[in-house]
Design a protein around this motif. Structure first.
Motif, mmCIF file in Angstrom:
data_model
loop_
_atom_site.group_PDB
_atom_site.id
_atom_site.type_symbol
_atom_site.label_atom_id
_atom_site.label_comp_id
_atom_site.label_asym_id
_atom_site.label_seq_id
_atom_site.Cartn_x
_atom_site.Cartn_y
_atom_site.Cartn_z
ATOM 1 N N GLU A 119 -6.025 16.877 21.670
ATOM 2 C CA GLU A 119 -5.694 16.709 20.253
ATOM 3 C C GLU A 119 -6.631 17.530 19.379
ATOM 4 O O GLU A 119 -6.194 18.216 18.439
ATOM 5 C CB GLU A 119 -5.769 15.231 19.885
ATOM 6 N N LEU A 120 -7.921 17.471 19.662
ATOM 7 C CA LEU A 120 -8.887 18.212 18.857
ATOM 8 C C LEU A 120 -8.730 19.714 19.042
ATOM 9 O O LEU A 120 -8.912 20.490 18.100
ATOM 10 C CB LEU A 120 -10.306 17.781 19.205
ATOM 11 N N ARG A 121 -8.373 20.141 20.255
ATOM 12 C CA ARG A 121 -8.150 21.570 20.482
ATOM 13 C C ARG A 121 -7.035 22.077 19.568
ATOM 14 O O ARG A 121 -7.170 23.114 18.913
ATOM 15 C CB ARG A 121 -7.790 21.822 21.939
ATOM 16 N N GLY A 122 -5.957 21.349 19.512
ATOM 17 C CA GLY A 122 -4.845 21.759 18.660
ATOM 18 C C GLY A 122 -5.196 21.719 17.188
ATOM 19 O O GLY A 122 -4.847 22.636 16.425
ATOM 20 N N LEU A 172 -22.204 12.352 24.331
ATOM 21 C CA LEU A 172 -20.762 12.581 24.357
ATOM 22 C C LEU A 172 -20.394 13.996 23.918
ATOM 23 O O LEU A 172 -19.296 14.476 24.206
ATOM 24 C CB LEU A 172 -20.053 11.572 23.442
ATOM 25 N N ALA A 173 -21.313 14.663 23.216
ATOM 26 C CA ALA A 173 -20.984 15.950 22.598
ATOM 27 C C ALA A 173 -20.635 17.021 23.626
ATOM 28 O O ALA A 173 -19.596 17.694 23.503
ATOM 29 C CB ALA A 173 -22.135 16.405 21.712
ATOM 30 N N GLY A 174 -21.496 17.203 24.625
ATOM 31 C CA GLY A 174 -21.286 18.268 25.598
ATOM 32 C C GLY A 174 -19.994 18.130 26.380
ATOM 33 O O GLY A 174 -19.191 19.079 26.441
ATOM 34 N N PRO A 175 -19.757 16.963 26.993
ATOM 35 C CA PRO A 175 -18.509 16.808 27.746
ATOM 36 C C PRO A 175 -17.253 16.952 26.893
ATOM 37 O O PRO A 175 -16.260 17.531 27.343
ATOM 38 C CB PRO A 175 -18.625 15.393 28.327
ATOM 39 N N LEU A 176 -17.306 16.453 25.649
ATOM 40 C CA LEU A 176 -16.134 16.576 24.793
ATOM 41 C C LEU A 176 -15.881 18.033 24.440
ATOM 42 O O LEU A 176 -14.738 18.510 24.519
ATOM 43 C CB LEU A 176 -16.320 15.749 23.516
ATOM 44 N N ALA A 177 -16.926 18.768 24.055
ATOM 45 C CA ALA A 177 -16.751 20.175 23.716
ATOM 46 C C ALA A 177 -16.254 20.976 24.925
ATOM 47 O O ALA A 177 -15.397 21.856 24.786
ATOM 48 C CB ALA A 177 -18.059 20.758 23.195
ATOM 49 N N ALA A 178 -16.776 20.670 26.101
ATOM 50 C CA ALA A 178 -16.331 21.368 27.308
ATOM 51 C C ALA A 178 -14.856 21.095 27.575
ATOM 52 O O ALA A 178 -14.116 21.977 28.025
ATOM 53 C CB ALA A 178 -17.179 20.944 28.496
ATOM 54 N N ALA A 179 -14.423 19.853 27.311
ATOM 55 C CA ALA A 179 -13.025 19.501 27.523
ATOM 56 C C ALA A 179 -12.118 20.171 26.488
ATOM 57 O O ALA A 179 -10.987 20.559 26.806
ATOM 58 C CB ALA A 179 -12.849 17.985 27.472
ATOM 59 N N VAL A 180 -12.613 20.322 25.262
ATOM 60 C CA VAL A 180 -11.848 21.061 24.250
ATOM 61 C C VAL A 180 -11.700 22.510 24.689
ATOM 62 O O VAL A 180 -10.630 23.106 24.592
ATOM 63 C CB VAL A 180 -12.537 20.979 22.872
ATOM 64 N N ALA A 229 -13.092 26.747 25.323
ATOM 65 C CA ALA A 229 -13.328 27.945 24.517
ATOM 66 C C ALA A 229 -12.188 28.115 23.502
ATOM 67 O O ALA A 229 -11.039 27.724 23.786
ATOM 68 C CB ALA A 229 -13.427 29.160 25.432
ATOM 69 N N PRO A 230 -12.548 28.656 22.327
ATOM 70 C CA PRO A 230 -13.830 29.270 21.937
ATOM 71 C C PRO A 230 -14.831 28.316 21.290
ATOM 72 O O PRO A 230 -15.743 28.797 20.613
ATOM 73 C CB PRO A 230 -13.386 30.350 20.944
ATOM 74 N N LEU A 231 -14.690 27.012 21.493
ATOM 75 C CA LEU A 231 -15.667 26.082 20.929
ATOM 76 C C LEU A 231 -16.967 26.194 21.716
ATOM 77 O O LEU A 231 -16.989 25.930 22.917
ATOM 78 C CB LEU A 231 -15.133 24.651 21.003
ATOM 79 N N PRO A 232 -18.083 26.582 21.066
ATOM 80 C CA PRO A 232 -19.346 26.696 21.803
ATOM 81 C C PRO A 232 -19.865 25.329 22.238
ATOM 82 O O PRO A 232 -19.460 24.290 21.716
ATOM 83 C CB PRO A 232 -20.302 27.331 20.779
ATOM 84 N N ALA A 233 -20.774 25.348 23.194
ATOM 85 C CA ALA A 233 -21.412 24.108 23.628
ATOM 86 C C ALA A 233 -22.356 23.618 22.535
ATOM 87 O O ALA A 233 -23.172 24.387 22.023
ATOM 88 C CB ALA A 233 -22.199 24.340 24.914
ATOM 89 N N PRO A 234 -22.268 22.345 22.143
ATOM 90 C CA PRO A 234 -23.215 21.810 21.159
ATOM 91 C C PRO A 234 -24.596 21.668 21.763
ATOM 92 O O PRO A 234 -24.744 21.425 22.967
ATOM 93 C CB PRO A 234 -22.617 20.441 20.800
ATOM 94 N N ARG A 235 -25.621 21.831 20.919
ATOM 95 C CA ARG A 235 -27.000 21.757 21.384
ATOM 96 C C ARG A 235 -27.805 20.841 20.472
ATOM 97 O O ARG A 235 -27.564 20.784 19.259
ATOM 98 C CB ARG A 235 -27.638 23.154 21.389
ATOM 99 N N TYR A 236 -28.771 20.157 21.070
ATOM 100 C CA TYR A 236 -29.678 19.302 20.310
ATOM 101 C C TYR A 236 -31.114 19.695 20.604
ATOM 102 O O TYR A 236 -31.421 20.309 21.635
ATOM 103 C CB TYR A 236 -29.476 17.837 20.691
ATOM 104 N N GLU A 237 -32.006 19.317 19.706
ATOM 105 C CA GLU A 237 -33.432 19.444 19.943
ATOM 106 C C GLU A 237 -34.128 18.215 19.381
ATOM 107 O O GLU A 237 -33.686 17.652 18.368
ATOM 108 C CB GLU A 237 -33.998 20.718 19.316
ATOM 109 N N ASP A 238 -35.174 17.792 20.054
ATOM 110 C CA ASP A 238 -35.958 16.642 19.614
ATOM 111 C C ASP A 238 -37.219 17.138 18.922
ATOM 112 O O ASP A 238 -37.981 17.937 19.490
ATOM 113 C CB ASP A 238 -36.318 15.749 20.804
ATOM 114 N N VAL A 239 -37.430 16.665 17.703
ATOM 115 C CA VAL A 239 -38.585 17.063 16.905
ATOM 116 C C VAL A 239 -39.244 15.814 16.345
ATOM 117 O O VAL A 239 -38.586 15.022 15.649
ATOM 118 C CB VAL A 239 -38.176 17.999 15.746
ATOM 119 N N ALA A 240 -40.498 15.618 16.678
ATOM 120 C CA ALA A 240 -41.287 14.497 16.145
ATOM 121 C C ALA A 240 -40.578 13.155 16.358
ATOM 122 O O ALA A 240 -40.558 12.305 15.475
ATOM 123 C CB ALA A 240 -41.598 14.717 14.674
#
Length: 241
Positions: free
Chosen positions: A123-126, A174-182, A184-195
């Motif tokens: 659904e999100l791909r469409g 949930l972000a990575g698996p969902l984006a992978a299932a959607v 390309a061309p949706l890039p892989a989401p990335r996170y970083e931990d700060v403080a």
């Protein structure tokens, strides 16, 4: 611009599970105009929206207007489906089942959706493909940067939902698996931990800084990494307060 999604009670069940649902854009505020999701895929209608927003933004640069519009729209548009995913009460990601609610100046403030049908990634791909094409056509921009904006919106919305529910790690996971299932061309989401806080490591620039009197976003990839980290540390401190 009237076109609320059919109310089947599914959205209310999700709202009841998410603290601060209104602030997250899951409840339309009084006076907001409901726009049927299918209209978002119309490049002609989108061009009209950009013209309206140009007056308030103070710029006629359609590339900037289109990118900023998509940055705000994608965040709102994805929220119901992602909230349904996080709470275990699926909501649809289809444009046919969605309404976006706009305030004056064509500002997206909320979205509503009916119950999901079981294939959220499809659904999100469409949905993303259709709306990205419309925004690109109306603004004269390439589609790939708009897909990058979409993945940042997906990551940011899951973070916001995780914070609201008190479980950022589970929501962010949930972000990575969902984006992978959607796919390309949706890039892989990335996170970083700060403080001690988690943030989206942006893949896109929303071009808001190109609007008069606006600045670079805190997490903008155009910032020097050291400067961005200092600003994120300040944000983390506020989140802990």
């Amino acid at each position: 611009m009237d076109g609320a999604a059919r109310d089947d009670g599914a959205a209310a069940a999700v709202v009841a599970r998410v603290p601060g649902a209104a602030a997250l854009g899951l409840l339309p505020p009084p006076g907001a105009a409901a726009v049927p999701g299918t209209l978002l895929a119309d490049p002609g209608w989108t061009a009209e929206v950009l013209a309206v927003r140009a007056v308030r933004a103070g710029t006629g640069d359609r590339r900037v207007l289109a990118t900023v519009w998509w940055y705000s729209l994608s965040s709102v548009l994805l929220t119901p489906a992602l909230a349904g995913l996080v709470t275990g009460r699926p909501l649809s990601g289809r444009l046919d089942d969605t309404a976006v609610h706009l305030r004056a100046g064509a500002a997206p403030v909320a979205a509503t959706a009916t119950a999901g049908r079981g294939d959220l990634a499809g659904e999100l791909r469409g949905t993303l493909a259709a709306v990205v094409a419309a925004v690109a056509g109306a603004g004269g921009v390439r589609e790939r940067p708009l897909w990058a904006v979409a993945t940042d919106s997906l990551a940011n919305r899951l973070l916001a939902l995780g914070r609201a529910l008190g479980d950022v790690p589970t929501a962010a996971a949930l972000a990575g698996p969902l984006a992978a299932a959607v796919g390309a061309p949706l890039p892989a989401p990335r996170y970083e931990d700060v403080a001690g806080a988690r943030f989206t490591r942006r893949a896109s620039c929303c071009l808001l800084y190109r609007v008069p009197h606006e600045a670079l976003c805190t997490s903008c990839p155009r910032r020097h990494p050291a400067e961005r980290r200092v600003l994120l540390e300040d944000t983390a401190a506020r989140l802990r307060a």
